[in-house]
Design a protein around this motif. Structure first.
Motif, mmCIF file in Angstrom:
data_model
loop_
_atom_site.group_PDB
_atom_site.id
_atom_site.type_symbol
_atom_site.label_atom_id
_atom_site.label_comp_id
_atom_site.label_asym_id
_atom_site.label_seq_id
_atom_site.Cartn_x
_atom_site.Cartn_y
_atom_site.Cartn_z
ATOM 1 N N LYS A 3 -4.632 -27.903 68.428
ATOM 2 C CA LYS A 3 -5.258 -28.093 67.190
ATOM 3 C C LYS A 3 -4.325 -27.709 66.068
ATOM 4 C CE LYS A 3 -9.141 -25.537 65.224
ATOM 5 N NZ LYS A 3 -8.502 -24.840 64.191
ATOM 6 N N ASN A 4 -4.678 -28.191 65.041
ATOM 7 C CA ASN A 4 -4.061 -27.749 63.746
ATOM 8 C C ASN A 4 -4.677 -26.631 63.197
ATOM 9 O OD1 ASN A 4 -2.367 -30.082 63.654
ATOM 10 N ND2 ASN A 4 -3.142 -30.839 61.721
ATOM 11 N N VAL A 5 -3.805 -25.762 62.564
ATOM 12 C CA VAL A 5 -4.619 -24.464 61.850
ATOM 13 C C VAL A 5 -5.120 -24.990 60.505
ATOM 14 C CG1 VAL A 5 -4.138 -22.320 60.657
ATOM 15 C CG2 VAL A 5 -2.914 -23.145 62.789
ATOM 16 N N SER A 6 -6.413 -24.694 59.960
ATOM 17 C CA SER A 6 -7.114 -25.248 58.895
ATOM 18 C C SER A 6 -6.385 -24.441 57.793
ATOM 19 C CB SER A 6 -8.609 -24.929 59.152
ATOM 20 O OG SER A 6 -8.887 -23.577 59.018
ATOM 21 N N LYS A 7 -6.878 -24.823 56.455
ATOM 22 C CA LYS A 7 -6.479 -24.376 55.522
ATOM 23 C C LYS A 7 -6.991 -22.934 55.156
ATOM 24 C CE LYS A 7 -7.503 -24.614 50.414
ATOM 25 N NZ LYS A 7 -8.151 -25.348 49.494
ATOM 26 N N ASN A 26 2.799 -18.431 44.302
ATOM 27 C CA ASN A 26 4.275 -17.896 44.200
ATOM 28 C C ASN A 26 4.841 -18.595 45.447
ATOM 29 O OD1 ASN A 26 4.124 -16.958 41.773
ATOM 30 N ND2 ASN A 26 3.952 -14.771 42.429
ATOM 31 N N TRP A 27 4.068 -18.401 46.587
ATOM 32 C CA TRP A 27 4.640 -18.928 47.879
ATOM 33 C C TRP A 27 4.596 -20.428 47.711
ATOM 34 C CZ3 TRP A 27 2.362 -22.247 51.339
ATOM 35 C CH2 TRP A 27 3.071 -22.509 52.795
ATOM 36 N N HIS A 28 3.528 -20.884 47.391
ATOM 37 C CA HIS A 28 3.604 -22.671 46.882
ATOM 38 C C HIS A 28 4.617 -23.083 46.277
ATOM 39 C CE1 HIS A 28 0.235 -24.138 49.440
ATOM 40 N NE2 HIS A 28 -0.665 -23.111 48.918
ATOM 41 N N CYS A 29 5.071 -22.301 45.000
ATOM 42 C CA CYS A 29 5.886 -22.682 44.121
ATOM 43 C C CYS A 29 7.339 -22.636 44.847
ATOM 44 C CB CYS A 29 5.936 -21.638 42.899
ATOM 45 S SG CYS A 29 4.626 -21.776 41.777
ATOM 46 N N VAL A 30 7.806 -21.656 45.509
ATOM 47 C CA VAL A 30 8.947 -21.557 46.274
ATOM 48 C C VAL A 30 9.043 -22.833 47.319
ATOM 49 C CG1 VAL A 30 10.144 -20.199 47.834
ATOM 50 C CG2 VAL A 30 9.368 -19.182 45.868
ATOM 51 N N ALA A 41 4.101 -32.433 53.447
ATOM 52 C CA ALA A 41 3.942 -32.702 54.925
ATOM 53 C C ALA A 41 2.969 -31.404 55.429
ATOM 54 C CB ALA A 41 5.195 -32.850 55.680
ATOM 55 N N PHE A 42 3.303 -30.329 55.007
ATOM 56 C CA PHE A 42 2.629 -28.939 55.566
ATOM 57 C C PHE A 42 1.330 -28.907 55.091
ATOM 58 C CE2 PHE A 42 0.996 -24.729 54.603
ATOM 59 C CZ PHE A 42 1.062 -24.400 55.911
ATOM 60 N N LEU A 43 0.857 -29.533 53.567
ATOM 61 C CA LEU A 43 -0.528 -29.654 53.213
ATOM 62 C C LEU A 43 -1.381 -30.696 53.835
ATOM 63 C CD1 LEU A 43 0.381 -29.232 49.281
ATOM 64 C CD2 LEU A 43 -0.727 -27.308 50.767
ATOM 65 N N GLN A 44 -0.609 -31.768 54.140
ATOM 66 C CA GLN A 44 -1.267 -32.808 54.964
ATOM 67 C C GLN A 44 -1.616 -32.366 56.514
ATOM 68 O OE1 GLN A 44 1.652 -35.856 54.527
ATOM 69 N NE2 GLN A 44 0.863 -36.823 52.493
ATOM 70 N N ALA A 50 -5.996 -35.764 49.761
ATOM 71 C CA ALA A 50 -4.865 -36.157 48.890
ATOM 72 C C ALA A 50 -4.993 -35.491 47.423
ATOM 73 C CB ALA A 50 -4.836 -37.322 48.954
ATOM 74 N N ASP A 51 -6.267 -35.685 46.757
ATOM 75 C CA ASP A 51 -6.582 -35.182 45.506
ATOM 76 C C ASP A 51 -6.104 -33.724 45.324
ATOM 77 O OD1 ASP A 51 -8.691 -34.740 46.952
ATOM 78 O OD2 ASP A 51 -9.946 -34.791 44.989
ATOM 79 N N GLU A 52 -6.449 -32.699 46.386
ATOM 80 C CA GLU A 52 -6.163 -31.376 46.324
ATOM 81 C C GLU A 52 -4.656 -31.066 46.343
ATOM 82 O OE1 GLU A 52 -7.507 -27.315 48.310
ATOM 83 O OE2 GLU A 52 -8.416 -29.330 48.853
ATOM 84 N N ILE A 53 -4.173 -31.927 47.452
ATOM 85 C CA ILE A 53 -2.560 -31.850 47.379
ATOM 86 C C ILE A 53 -1.827 -32.055 46.281
ATOM 87 C CG2 ILE A 53 -0.332 -32.925 48.610
ATOM 88 C CD1 ILE A 53 -2.298 -33.332 51.158
ATOM 89 N N THR A 54 -2.240 -33.257 45.574
ATOM 90 C CA THR A 54 -1.597 -33.601 44.120
ATOM 91 C C THR A 54 -1.691 -32.424 43.335
ATOM 92 O OG1 THR A 54 -1.887 -35.916 44.777
ATOM 93 C CG2 THR A 54 -1.843 -35.079 42.328
ATOM 94 N N ASP A 55 -2.913 -31.719 43.350
ATOM 95 C CA ASP A 55 -3.451 -30.735 42.446
ATOM 96 C C ASP A 55 -2.416 -29.551 42.802
ATOM 97 O OD1 ASP A 55 -4.807 -29.368 40.231
ATOM 98 O OD2 ASP A 55 -5.641 -28.107 41.877
ATOM 99 N N ILE A 56 -2.496 -29.026 44.074
ATOM 100 C CA ILE A 56 -1.685 -27.894 44.502
ATOM 101 C C ILE A 56 -0.084 -28.147 44.103
ATOM 102 C CG2 ILE A 56 -0.564 -26.633 46.432
ATOM 103 C CD1 ILE A 56 -3.452 -27.211 47.793
ATOM 104 N N ARG A 57 0.342 -29.458 44.346
ATOM 105 C CA ARG A 57 1.836 -29.509 43.977
ATOM 106 C C ARG A 57 2.201 -29.724 42.611
ATOM 107 N NH1 ARG A 57 4.315 -34.355 46.714
ATOM 108 N NH2 ARG A 57 6.440 -32.820 46.321
ATOM 109 N N ARG A 58 1.044 -30.149 41.664
ATOM 110 C CA ARG A 58 1.294 -30.144 40.458
ATOM 111 C C ARG A 58 1.469 -28.623 39.715
ATOM 112 N NH1 ARG A 58 -1.923 -28.841 36.587
ATOM 113 N NH2 ARG A 58 -3.784 -28.936 37.992
#
Length: 61
Positions: A3-7, A26-30, A41-44, A50-58
């Motif tokens: 099972k994947n670990v949830s967010k 800061n962890w996301h930024c690094v 890929a980790f966020l997926q 997808a829209d939340e991934i785009t926001d996190i990456r932005r």
């Protein structure tokens, strides 16, 4: 089958070791700076929409 670990489970583990929201960002930024494709890929893998991934990456740039 594993099972994947949830967010939320991941965030709970980060909080359990004392990370703040700022530390987590800061962890996301690094991660985004060093390994942008792996970050996505980790966020997926976490099942984040997808829209939340785009926001996190932005916000991580």
């Amino acid at each position: 089958m594993s099972k994947n670990v949830s967010k939320n489970e991941w965030v709970d583990m980060f909080r359990e070791i004392g990370l703040t929201e700022e530390n987590m960002m800061n962890w996301h930024c690094v991660f985004e700076k060093r390994h942008p494709e792996a970050h996505e890929a980790f966020l997926q893998w976490l099942g984040i929409p997808a829209d939340e991934i785009t926001d996190i990456r932005r916000r991580s740039r």
